[in-house]
Each structure stands twice: as structure tokens, then as C-alpha cells.
Write an enzyme that holds these catalytic residues in place. Structure first.
Site, PDB file in Angstrom:
ATOM      1  CE1 TYR A   8      40.485  15.650  53.518  1.00 21.25           C
ATOM      2  CE2 TYR A   8      42.793  15.061  53.779  1.00 21.25           C
ATOM      3  CZ  TYR A   8      41.563  14.852  53.188  1.00 21.25           C
ATOM      4  OH  TYR A   8      41.411  13.858  52.274  1.00 21.25           O
ATOM      5  CE1 TYR A  61      40.146   7.928  60.940  1.00 23.10           C
ATOM      6  CE2 TYR A  61      41.606   7.189  62.710  1.00 23.10           C
ATOM      7  CZ  TYR A  61      40.766   8.146  62.169  1.00 23.10           C
ATOM      8  OH  TYR A  61      40.544   9.305  62.849  1.00 23.10           O
TER       9      TYR A  61
HETATM   10  C1  LIG Z   1      41.326  11.057  54.434  1.00 28.57           C
HETATM   11  C2  LIG Z   1      41.988  10.684  53.131  1.00 28.57           C
HETATM   12  O1  LIG Z   1      41.466   9.902  52.424  1.00 28.57           O
HETATM   13  S1  LIG Z   1      43.464  11.421  52.699  1.00 28.57           S
HETATM   14  C3  LIG Z   1      43.682  11.081  50.995  1.00 28.57           C
HETATM   15  C4  LIG Z   1      43.511  12.251  50.074  1.00 28.57           C
HETATM   16  N1  LIG Z   1      43.616  11.749  48.719  1.00 28.57           N
HETATM   17  C5  LIG Z   1      44.768  11.688  48.012  1.00 28.57           C
HETATM   18  O2  LIG Z   1      45.831  12.115  48.469  1.00 28.57           O
HETATM   19  C6  LIG Z   1      44.710  10.999  46.678  1.00 28.57           C
HETATM   20  C7  LIG Z   1      45.297  11.875  45.551  1.00 28.57           C
HETATM   21  N2  LIG Z   1      44.649  13.178  45.472  1.00 28.57           N
HETATM   22  C8  LIG Z   1      43.363  13.344  45.079  1.00 28.57           C
HETATM   23  O3  LIG Z   1      42.633  12.378  44.853  1.00 28.57           O
HETATM   24  C9  LIG Z   1      42.826  14.743  44.911  1.00 28.57           C
HETATM   25  O4  LIG Z   1      43.851  15.536  44.421  1.00 28.57           O
HETATM   26  C10 LIG Z   1      42.278  15.369  46.225  1.00 28.57           C
HETATM   27  C11 LIG Z   1      41.203  14.470  46.793  1.00 28.57           C
HETATM   28  C12 LIG Z   1      43.376  15.557  47.267  1.00 28.57           C
HETATM   29  C13 LIG Z   1      41.710  16.761  45.888  1.00 28.57           C
HETATM   30  O5  LIG Z   1      40.612  16.623  45.006  1.00 28.57           O
HETATM   31  P1  LIG Z   1      40.110  17.833  44.068  1.00 28.57           P
HETATM   32  O6  LIG Z   1      38.738  17.482  43.607  1.00 28.57           O
HETATM   33  O7  LIG Z   1      41.133  18.118  43.067  1.00 28.57           O
HETATM   34  O8  LIG Z   1      40.019  19.026  45.111  1.00 28.57           O
HETATM   35  P2  LIG Z   1      39.093  20.311  44.952  1.00 28.57           P
HETATM   36  O9  LIG Z   1      39.097  20.736  43.523  1.00 28.57           O
HETATM   37  O10 LIG Z   1      37.765  20.094  45.576  1.00 28.57           O
HETATM   38  O11 LIG Z   1      39.909  21.337  45.806  1.00 28.57           O
HETATM   39  C14 LIG Z   1      39.454  21.838  47.018  1.00 28.57           C
HETATM   40  C15 LIG Z   1      40.544  22.669  47.621  1.00 28.57           C
HETATM   41  O12 LIG Z   1      41.639  21.835  47.993  1.00 28.57           O
HETATM   42  C16 LIG Z   1      42.849  22.293  47.377  1.00 28.57           C
HETATM   43  N3  LIG Z   1      43.629  21.097  47.089  1.00 28.57           N
HETATM   44  C17 LIG Z   1      43.240  20.064  46.332  1.00 28.57           C
HETATM   45  N4  LIG Z   1      44.185  19.111  46.352  1.00 28.57           N
HETATM   46  C18 LIG Z   1      45.181  19.557  47.135  1.00 28.57           C
HETATM   47  C19 LIG Z   1      46.425  19.011  47.542  1.00 28.57           C
HETATM   48  N5  LIG Z   1      46.835  17.808  47.099  1.00 28.57           N
HETATM   49  N6  LIG Z   1      47.198  19.751  48.355  1.00 28.57           N
HETATM   50  C20 LIG Z   1      46.796  20.959  48.788  1.00 28.57           C
HETATM   51  N7  LIG Z   1      45.609  21.506  48.438  1.00 28.57           N
HETATM   52  C21 LIG Z   1      44.814  20.809  47.630  1.00 28.57           C
HETATM   53  C22 LIG Z   1      42.394  23.035  46.158  1.00 28.57           C
HETATM   54  O13 LIG Z   1      43.374  23.940  45.744  1.00 28.57           O
HETATM   55  C23 LIG Z   1      41.131  23.698  46.657  1.00 28.57           C
HETATM   56  O14 LIG Z   1      41.504  24.801  47.462  1.00 28.57           O
HETATM   57  P3  LIG Z   1      40.485  26.045  47.728  1.00 28.57           P
HETATM   58  O15 LIG Z   1      39.215  25.463  48.268  1.00 28.57           O
HETATM   59  O16 LIG Z   1      41.208  26.844  48.746  1.00 28.57           O
HETATM   60  O17 LIG Z   1      40.295  26.691  46.395  1.00 28.57           O
END
Ligand SMILES: CC(=O)SCCNC(=O)CCNC(=O)[C@H](O)C(C)(C)COP(=O)(O)OP(=O)(O)OC[C@H]1O[C@@H](n2cnc3c(N)ncnc32)[C@H](O)[C@@H]1OP(=O)(O)O
Length: 438
Positions: free
Chosen positions: A153, A438
Site C-alpha cells: 500500500y 478491520y
Molecule cells: C486492506 C486489505 O484488504 S489487505 C489484503 C490484500 N489482499 C490480499 O493479500 C489477498 C491476496 N492478494 C491479492 O488478492 C492480490 O495479489 C492483490 C490485491 C494484493 C494485488 O492485486 P493485483 O491486481 O495483482 O495488483 P496490481 O496488478 O494492481 O498491482 C499494483 C501494484 O502492486 C504490486 N503488487 C501487487 N501485489 C503485490 C504484493 N502482494 N506485494 C507487493 N506488491 C504487490 C504490483 O507489482 C504493482 O506494482 P506497480 O504499481 O509498482 O507496478
């Protein structure tokens, strides 16, 4: 009546909708009153976190809280499971406690998931940026979340603002310094616990920067009352009364050691208190249970006064982690919502790649902690602090010193005098803390 738009009715963000539509994806709000649609959304959310799919009974339980939240999804019309979104997000307005026993309206964001079949195509970015624009349209100066991974984030301008500590205590080595806390411990039915502890949280949260308003179902979950909780039968609850009034309550479970009966662990599921002495009273009780050799408690404060009542502080292993992350959207309104620790006059320059909070302000506070933030204009005299918006999010609740972040190279280009002033006035005497996820 408030002029603020209704967070449930506000249409989805047009920019993110357009970006997702270019990829053939549909971004829309879910009506949580539609049971089947809600069940499909929650299945996608649970799958995103690799959890088991919930039952109808569990859906009915979670829907009580979700009904008042903005529940959004992204659907792929090519999916085989057509009703299930390929991405989820959930958001709602909360009252965030800030230094000076005040609150500020904040946009809480949760349930961010993107299906593994659709990951790394920018869907999460579209959702997060959409949420920030939605918060802005709702007139909220901050957004906040608790995170699964600490690396996701920062790129959206969130900075870690509170810590949480996991405490592991060798109860036999710990000992106790001084008198027993005065008061009375009683076991209470878990149903009563859920109500009493939720009320304690609602009373106490204003004292602790970082806390937000809870919701009753969350405390029912701590009490093992979510339908189908496989550990429910082992949940016990106590309350602590001081001067006849309930001032602390905890839910806990005993986890037995299969090898040795007398080596069990007491796992604290949740602890709420309105006074430090009552909090110590509950912890003292839990540390003194017979047949128990260890206390495990997650999500306590790193600064628990408990440490100073342990005869052997080395009996406690404390692991501190980032917990709540804040994103400032409106710098003047966010800063003016809290109290500062004294008088000061300085300029603040904020860099924000997404543009919400970029700018330069003159920040003035008086000896009583009142804050006024205005345009820096042509005022070139006041010392200047430069920060990016994520660093400002970390500084906002006063849990980390400006000097520490300056030493870490996070305020490059700032005047030393500005660092000294901001360090002093942004500091919070009460360490920021959030007691739940949360
Ligand atoms: C507040 C909350 O709900 S916290 C919970 C977060 N969700 C989870 O952990 C559940 C499992 N993970 C997921 O569902 C997905 O992997 C997510 C939501 C974390 C990322 O979704 P994606 O659609 O793949 O991400 P997206 O393609 O938009 O990537 C955006 C950026 O984040 C980065 N990113 C995506 N996932 C991760 C990660 N797990 N760790 C670090 N960086 C990440 C990408 O490299 C990209 O970086 P950039 O903008 O610098 O190029």
C-alpha cells in the site's frame, strides 16, 4: 441533515470503471440485500485470502455488518463462475481517534482481493485509486486500512501509523512486581462478553489515537459466536470490576499441550479496558492460571504497562509489527482535526504522486494544541519540512518521531529547525494503537 453524499448510493468511480471496461471488466456496486449476489461476492473474497467458503448461516452473520458498507466488485463476463467477481473491495466511513481525544472521519478499506487468475494486470490499482477518489468525493480527509502484506500500500500513499505487538509470556518465570490489582474478576457468559467488551471498546477508543469504531459482530466473533466456529466450545470470558463497575473484559481459550497437562497455553482472543489498572487486573488473572505455562496475546500494544509489572521482563517476548496504515487526502483538514503537543510555526511541503495531497502549507499551533493550516503563499521565513504523503501518514498520529524519519532519510530537503519543531508538536503523549483488524 448532512450534505455529504450517501456512501452506499454514490456511483462507482468513473475513471476506474473506464479503465477496467477497456479490459472487458465490469466494475460495480453490490446490493448486499441480494442474498445470492452477496454469497457469490463473499466466496470470491474468501478465496482471495485462501479461506474456506462460508455457509449460508455465516453469510447471514457477516451480512449484518456488511449491509452498511459499500461493497464493490469487478466481474469478468468470460468467467465460468459468472456470478463471482474476480476482484472485491469493501469500504465504509469510520471515526478515527486522533491525539487530543478527538476523531476524524476516515474511509476504511477492507477485503481487497484480486483472483489469482487475474492478478498483476492493474486491477488492484484501479480499485485502490477508485477508493481514494470515492473517499474524496465523500469529503473524507483520510483513508485507512489494516494490511495482509506490508509491501502493497505504500505505492498508493499509505504509511504505517500504528504498531501492534504479539506478546508471548512464560507465565511461570514472569512473576509480578507490587500489589495485586484491586478489583474483582468474574467469569461471564460469552454472549454477555460480546456485548460488554464491545461497549468497553466504544467507551475507550477516543483515548487511543488509531482506534476506530467497532461493530458488534466483530466482538461476537472474538467470543466464538460466529456460526460454525470450530473453537467456539473452548472460548471463556472474564470481566474485571473496579469500584463495582466493569472496566475490562477478555475472551480467551486454553490450548493444551498434548505431552504435558500442566504446560497449557492461554491464548487471549481479545482484551478491552477503559482503565490501565483494570487491564492489568485481567492480565494478572490470566498470567496466574494453574496448569498454564504460557500466555499468547496478539494485537496488544507494544507499550503495555504490563511490562513494568513483570518481575522478569525477559519472560516476555514481544514482536512488534506495523498494523494500521493511513493515507492523507486533505492535509489541512487532517492536521486541524487533531491536537498538537505545543506551539509551533513551520511550513509543510507534501509530494503526492496521485495528486490528492500535494502542496505547501503554513502550519501553526498554539500552546493549547489548537492547529491552523493555511496556504504557505509567499511566506519564505518559516522553516520547511518536506515529506511524501506516505511518510506524512506515518507521522500523523504522532507514534513515530519526525526526527527518526528524518534520520531514516524520509524527509530529504527539510530544514533542521523544521524537523525539530515538527518532531515536538506532532508527538503524541499516548502511543497510537488499534486493537483489532478491520
Ligand atoms: C486492506 C486489505 O484488504 S489487505 C489484503 C490484500 N489482499 C490480499 O493479500 C489477498 C491476496 N492478494 C491479492 O488478492 C492480490 O495479489 C492483490 C490485491 C494484493 C494485488 O492485486 P493485483 O491486481 O495483482 O495488483 P496490481 O496488478 O494492481 O498491482 C499494483 C501494484 O502492486 C504490486 N503488487 C501487487 N501485489 C503485490 C504484493 N502482494 N506485494 C507487493 N506488491 C504487490 C504490483 O507489482 C504493482 O506494482 P506497480 O504499481 O509498482 O507496478
Amino acid at each position: 441533515m448532512s450534505d455529504a453524499p450517501d456512501h452506499l448510493a454514490l456511483p462507482v468511480d468513473a475513471i476506474s470503471a473506464g479503465r477496467l471496461a477497456e479490459r472487458g471488466l465490469h466494475y460495480r456496486l453490490l446490493d448486499t440485500a441480494d442474498e445470492a449476489a452477496y454469497a457469490a461476492w463473499i466466496r470470491a473474497d474468501e478465496r482471495g485470502f485462501h479461506g474456506p467458503a462460508s455457509t449460508d448461516e455465516q453469510n447471514a452473520f457477516s451480512r449484518v455488518a456488511m449491509g452498511s458498507r459499500r461493497t464493490t466488485g469487478v466481474w469478468d463476463p468470460q468467467s465460468v463462475l459468472i456470478a463471482e467477481p474476480v476482484a472485491t473491495v469493501n469500504s465504509w466511513p469510520v471515526e478515527l481517534s486522533v491525539p487530543g481525544e478527538r476523531t476524524v472521519g476516515t474511509w476504511a478499506i477492507s477485503s481487497v482481493t484480486v483472483s489469482p487468475t487475474h492478478r498483476r494486470r492493474g486491477i488492484a490499482r484501479a480499485l485502490l485509486e477508485g477508493e481514494l477518489r470515492t473517499a474524496q468525493r465523500l469529503g473524507l480527509p483520510l483513508a485507512a486500512l489494516t494490511v495482509s502484506e506490508a509491501t502493497i500500500y505504500g505505492r498508493y500513499g499509505f504509511g504505517p501509523a500504528t504498531t501492534a505487538a504479539d506478546w508471548r509470556i512464560d507465565t511461570r518465570a514472569a512473576g509480578w512486581v507490587g500489589d495485586e490489582p484491586e478489583g474483582r474478576v468474574d467469569f461471564i457468559p460469552v454472549e454477555d462478553y460480546a456485548r460488554v467488551a464491545y461497549e468497553l471498546h466504544e467507551t475507550a477508543r477516543i483515548q487511543s489515537p488509531g482506534e476506530v469504531d467497532g461493530w458488534p459482530q466483530r466482538w461476537r466473533q472474538f467470543a466464538g459466536l460466529r456460526p460454525g466456529d470450530s473453537d467456539a466450545a473452548g472460548v471463556r470470558a472474564v470481566q474485571f470490576r473496579e469500584d463495582g463497575e466493569v472496566r475490562a473484559a477478555a475472551a480467551f481459550r486454553i490450548v493444551e499441550d498434548p505431552q504435558r497437562d500442566e504446560h497449557s497455553t492461554v491464548r487471549v482472543l481479545h482484551l478491552d479496558s477503559t482503565t490501565p489498572s483494570a487491564r492489568l487486573g485481567v492480565l494478572r488473572f490470566l498470567l496466574s492460571l494453574d496448569l498454564v505455562a504460557r500466555l499468547d496475546a496478539n494485537l496488544l500494544s507494544a507499550d503495555e504497562p504490563l511490562r513494568w509489572r513483570l518481575a522478569d521482563q525477559r519472560a516476555a517476548e514481544v514482536t512488534v509489527r506495523d498494523h494500521e496504515w493511513l493515507r492523507i487526502l486533505d492535509v489541512p483538514r487532517a492536521l486541524e482535526a487533531r491536537r498538537f503537543s505545543g506551539a509551533g510555526r513551520w511550513r509543510l511541503d507534501v509530494a503526492d504522486e496521485l495528486g490528492f495531497a500535494s502542496g505547501r502549507w503554513l502550519v501553526e499551533s498554539d500552546a493549547e494544541g489548537g492547529v491552523r493550516v493555511g496556504d504557505a503563499g509567499h511566506d519564505e521565513d518559516a522553516p520547511l519540512l518536506r515529506t511524501d504523503v506516505a511518510t506524512l501518514g506515518s507521522l500523523y498520529l504522532g507514534g513515530v518521531g519526525v526526527r527518526t524519519l528524518a534520520d531514516a532519510g524520509r524527509t530529504a530537503g527539510s530544514d533542521a529547525e523544521a524537523v525539530a519543531i515538527a518532531d515536538r508538536v506532532l508527538h503524541s503523549a499516548v502511543p497510537p494503537f488499534l486493537s483489532f483488524w478491520y
